[in-house]
Design a protein around this motif. Structure first.
Motif, PDB file in Angstrom:
ATOM      1  N   MET A 257       0.840  -1.194   0.000  1.00 12.13           N
ATOM      2  CA  MET A 257       0.000   0.000   0.000  1.00 12.13           C
ATOM      3  C   MET A 257       0.876   1.246   0.000  1.00 12.13           C
ATOM      4  O   MET A 257       1.860   1.318   0.732  1.00 12.13           O
ATOM      5  N   MET A 258       0.518   2.209  -0.836  1.00 16.37           N
ATOM      6  CA  MET A 258       1.302   3.441  -0.929  1.00 16.37           C
ATOM      7  C   MET A 258       1.020   4.350   0.261  1.00 16.37           C
ATOM      8  O   MET A 258      -0.125   4.533   0.670  1.00 16.37           O
ATOM      9  N   LYS A 259       2.106   4.926   0.831  1.00 14.00           N
ATOM     10  CA  LYS A 259       1.974   5.881   1.925  1.00 14.00           C
ATOM     11  C   LYS A 259       2.679   7.180   1.552  1.00 14.00           C
ATOM     12  O   LYS A 259       3.761   7.158   0.956  1.00 14.00           O
ATOM     13  N   ASN A 260       2.049   8.289   1.886  1.00 15.98           N
ATOM     14  CA  ASN A 260       2.604   9.601   1.585  1.00 15.98           C
ATOM     15  C   ASN A 260       3.257  10.206   2.824  1.00 15.98           C
ATOM     16  O   ASN A 260       2.726  10.092   3.935  1.00 15.98           O
ATOM     17  N   PHE A 261       4.386  10.872   2.598  1.00 11.83           N
ATOM     18  CA  PHE A 261       5.120  11.505   3.694  1.00 11.83           C
ATOM     19  C   PHE A 261       5.528  12.911   3.293  1.00 11.83           C
ATOM     20  O   PHE A 261       5.683  13.218   2.104  1.00 11.83           O
ATOM     21  N   SER A 262       5.707  13.754   4.290  1.00  6.22           N
ATOM     22  CA  SER A 262       6.161  15.131   4.067  1.00  6.22           C
ATOM     23  C   SER A 262       7.168  15.477   5.148  1.00  6.22           C
ATOM     24  O   SER A 262       6.892  15.315   6.341  1.00  6.22           O
ATOM     25  N   LEU A 263       8.361  15.906   4.727  1.00  6.24           N
ATOM     26  CA  LEU A 263       9.426  16.249   5.672  1.00  6.24           C
ATOM     27  C   LEU A 263       9.864  17.695   5.462  1.00  6.24           C
ATOM     28  O   LEU A 263       9.856  18.203   4.334  1.00  6.24           O
ATOM     29  N   LYS A 264      10.261  18.341   6.549  1.00  9.24           N
ATOM     30  CA  LYS A 264      10.681  19.735   6.464  1.00  9.24           C
ATOM     31  C   LYS A 264      11.999  19.855   5.705  1.00  9.24           C
ATOM     32  O   LYS A 264      12.909  19.028   5.839  1.00  9.24           O
ATOM     33  N   TYR A 265      12.071  20.941   4.927  1.00  9.27           N
ATOM     34  CA  TYR A 265      13.226  21.183   4.065  1.00  9.27           C
ATOM     35  C   TYR A 265      13.357  22.697   3.929  1.00  9.27           C
ATOM     36  O   TYR A 265      12.535  23.336   3.269  1.00  9.27           O
ATOM     37  N   GLY A 266      14.354  23.280   4.610  1.00  7.06           N
ATOM     38  CA  GLY A 266      14.433  24.734   4.633  1.00  7.06           C
ATOM     39  C   GLY A 266      13.190  25.299   5.292  1.00  7.06           C
ATOM     40  O   GLY A 266      12.750  24.833   6.345  1.00  7.06           O
ATOM     41  N   LYS A 267      12.580  26.279   4.634  1.00  5.91           N
ATOM     42  CA  LYS A 267      11.356  26.892   5.163  1.00  5.91           C
ATOM     43  C   LYS A 267      10.100  26.285   4.542  1.00  5.91           C
ATOM     44  O   LYS A 267       8.997  26.789   4.728  1.00  5.91           O
ATOM     45  N   SER A 268      10.271  25.207   3.803  1.00  2.00           N
ATOM     46  CA  SER A 268       9.124  24.536   3.180  1.00  2.00           C
ATOM     47  C   SER A 268       9.139  23.056   3.544  1.00  2.00           C
ATOM     48  O   SER A 268       9.772  22.655   4.520  1.00  2.00           O
ATOM     49  N   GLU A 269       8.443  22.257   2.772  1.00  2.00           N
ATOM     50  CA  GLU A 269       8.413  20.814   2.998  1.00  2.00           C
ATOM     51  C   GLU A 269       8.564  20.083   1.669  1.00  2.00           C
ATOM     52  O   GLU A 269       8.266  20.630   0.608  1.00  2.00           O
ATOM     53  N   VAL A 270       9.034  18.853   1.745  1.00  2.00           N
ATOM     54  CA  VAL A 270       9.161  17.995   0.572  1.00  2.00           C
ATOM     55  C   VAL A 270       8.299  16.764   0.786  1.00  2.00           C
ATOM     56  O   VAL A 270       8.379  16.121   1.842  1.00  2.00           O
ATOM     57  N   SER A 271       7.460  16.461  -0.191  1.00  2.00           N
ATOM     58  CA  SER A 271       6.569  15.303  -0.103  1.00  2.00           C
ATOM     59  C   SER A 271       7.070  14.182  -1.004  1.00  2.00           C
ATOM     60  O   SER A 271       7.670  14.424  -2.061  1.00  2.00           O
ATOM     61  N   PHE A 272       6.815  12.944  -0.588  1.00  2.00           N
ATOM     62  CA  PHE A 272       7.175  11.784  -1.396  1.00  2.00           C
ATOM     63  C   PHE A 272       6.292  10.625  -0.974  1.00  2.00           C
ATOM     64  O   PHE A 272       5.686  10.633   0.107  1.00  2.00           O
ATOM     65  N   ALA A 273       6.201   9.642  -1.832  1.00  2.00           N
ATOM     66  CA  ALA A 273       5.360   8.470  -1.562  1.00  2.00           C
ATOM     67  C   ALA A 273       6.222   7.222  -1.526  1.00  2.00           C
ATOM     68  O   ALA A 273       7.192   7.098  -2.281  1.00  2.00           O
ATOM     69  N   LEU A 274       5.879   6.298  -0.624  1.00  2.00           N
ATOM     70  CA  LEU A 274       6.578   5.021  -0.520  1.00  2.00           C
ATOM     71  C   LEU A 274       5.601   3.904  -0.810  1.00  2.00           C
ATOM     72  O   LEU A 274       4.508   3.845  -0.237  1.00  2.00           O
ATOM     73  N   ASP A 275       5.998   3.007  -1.701  1.00  5.17           N
ATOM     74  CA  ASP A 275       5.124   1.913  -2.110  1.00  5.17           C
ATOM     75  C   ASP A 275       5.926   0.618  -2.160  1.00  5.17           C
ATOM     76  O   ASP A 275       7.011   0.578  -2.753  1.00  5.17           O
ATOM     77  N   GLY A 276       5.424  -0.402  -1.505  1.00  2.18           N
ATOM     78  CA  GLY A 276       6.038  -1.718  -1.607  1.00  2.18           C
ATOM     79  C   GLY A 276       7.020  -2.064  -0.512  1.00  2.18           C
ATOM     80  O   GLY A 276       7.636  -3.139  -0.555  1.00  2.18           O
ATOM     81  N   ALA A 277       7.189  -1.197   0.465  1.00  2.00           N
ATOM     82  CA  ALA A 277       8.114  -1.506   1.568  1.00  2.00           C
ATOM     83  C   ALA A 277       7.541  -2.605   2.445  1.00  2.00           C
ATOM     84  O   ALA A 277       6.326  -2.751   2.586  1.00  2.00           O
TER      85      ALA A 277
END
Length: 437
Positions: free
Chosen positions: A1-21
């Protein structure tokens, strides 16, 4: 199942998805208190809740000359200015010590001197405007006082403002790359010590027999850590009359005040740090994603290196570590990256032993840790890729490109949103670190 994550990066955030772990786990520090009423907490900490010591008002009197040792700007995250004002007001208003008897000594170690504006920030306006003097320590001053030699052969040269006066130290306790824990006795060495004293102590970070760090040295390592034990001996030679130890949570809010006997109260603060920031993990993961926590913790690569040190502990040898650090000011700390030249020329260990510096050792330890895993770094355009490439890190400009190069299928994955705060530890290490303090 795909899961979405968001991590802080500078003054903004970066989002990415993980699938198959195979598994995904987020690692965060344990819940921590926030002190809402600093004034009330301070009064309790120096009177009824003192640790292995008489209350502060029984240790100093109106006739005493007082030196308060505080840390420099590199430790301002602990907001010592708030506690410093509480202390000075208490000494003056409760105990009756005249302001002209009180001096603030800033424990610079070997760091650069402060401007008057910096000093006012470190002490707070009230303290700066009222005490007799606010003084920067000078590790090269000709009038440093020899107070003895430790069993490790370190000749302890100390600022003369700590001699013949009642010394009170304010410090912040965290896990520390070399000394096991920061704070406490570090107010003395390196804080107000001579350059040669500091060099002799810190040089014990290197293994005396092999081209590597001494395995007894490292974050959380207390017993048999020569740097820690040497610092404690130096602190005992000076014997400050009282210690105030601050622990903050990941939001830099005061979480604990541990006051009393200089060594014992500090050790209690270490236990709290280990309890809150030490995170036992059953197994290391195949892939770890770590953020420094955004601005200002990822202002430059040097600043963000603590997240690297912590996160590497969570990844299997040869695994993959994805680190997010915008580095809007680039590499940072010239005296850190000056060590690229001996690294490129193949004599880093030899050069560091010949001319040991703190920044040089942090660079050395960073290179050691980078070799443990495959490090992929998301960073902005201000960070020159060639610098980190030479250290063994692959720099990327886009998260999409990193994800294309990371295989998580059937893998165990950790997500660490605040890499500078959490120190993952194997269960065996966690037990050892927690019991030996």
């Amino acid at each position: 199942m795909m899961k979405n994550f968001s991590l802080k990066y500078g003054k903004s955030e970066v989002s990415f998805a993980l699938d198959g772990a195979r598994s995904i786990q987020t690692l965060t520090e344990n819940p921590m208190n926030t002190i809402e009423d600093i004034h009330a907490a301070f009064l309790k900490a120096v009177s009824t809740d003192v640790i292995e010591s008489p209350a502060l008002d029984q240790l100093v009197s109106p006739e005493d000359q007082i030196t308060i040792v505080i840390s420099d700007m590199t430790r301002f995250w602990m907001r010592q200015d708030i506690i410093c004002e509480e202390l000075v007001r208490y000494l003056n208003e409760v105990i009756g010590i005249p302001f002209e008897h009180i001096v603030i000594l800033i424990g610079l170690g070997t760091h650069h001197k402060n401007t008057p504006a910096d000093q006012k920030v470190l002490t707070g306006d009230y303290v700066y405007d009222h005490v007799a003097a606010v003084v920067d320590h000078d590790c090269d001053a000709p009038d440093l006082v020899d107070i003895g030699t430790t069993s490790y052969g370190t000749r302890v040269l100390i600022n003369p403002l700590s001699i013949g006066r009642k010394v009170i130290c304010i410090g912040g306790t965290v896990h520390h790359l070399m000394a096991g824990y920061g704070g406490g006795r570090k107010s003395i060495v390196p804080g107000i010590a001579g350059r040669e004293t500091i060099r002799h102590n810190h040089a014990m970070a290197l293994d005396p027999h092999c081209e590597q760090s001494d395995p007894r040295v490292g974050p959380g390592k207390f017993n048999n850590n020569p740097i820690n034990e040497d610092m404690r001996e130096a602190g005992a030679l000076l014997h400050p009359v009282f210690g105030i130890n601050i622990v903050v949570n990941s939001a830099s809010r005061h979480s604990g005040l541990f006051c009393g006997d200089f060594d014992v109260a500090w050790r209690e603060s270490c236990k709290y740090v280990q309890q809150c920031y030490g995170l036992p993990i059953k197994d290391q993961a195949d892939v770890v994603f770590v953020s420094c926590g955004g601005f200002p913790k990822d202002l430059n690569f040097y600043q963000g290196s603590k997240s690297l040190f912590n996160a590497v502990r969570a990844v299997k040898p040869g695994g993959t570590l994805v680190m997010l650090a915008e580095c809007s000011e680039g590499a940072g700390a010239k005296d850190f990256f000056d060590w690229l030249t001996p690294l490129r020329e193949g004599h880093l260990d030899q050069s560091l032993r010949e001319a040991f510096t703190i920044a040089g050792y942090i660079f050395y330890a960073a290179c050691e840790n980078i070799r443990k895993a495959n490090i992929l770094l998301l960073a902005g355009p201000k960070l020159d890729a060639r610098i980190v490439n030479d250290m063994g890190i692959r720099k990327y400009d886009r998260m999409e490109d990193i994800m294309a190069d990371v295989d998580i299928k059937g893998k165990d994955v950790y997500i660490i949103p605040y890499g500078g705060s959490v120190m993952p530890q194997t269960e065996a290490d966690y037990t050892r670190f927690s019991t030996e303090i």
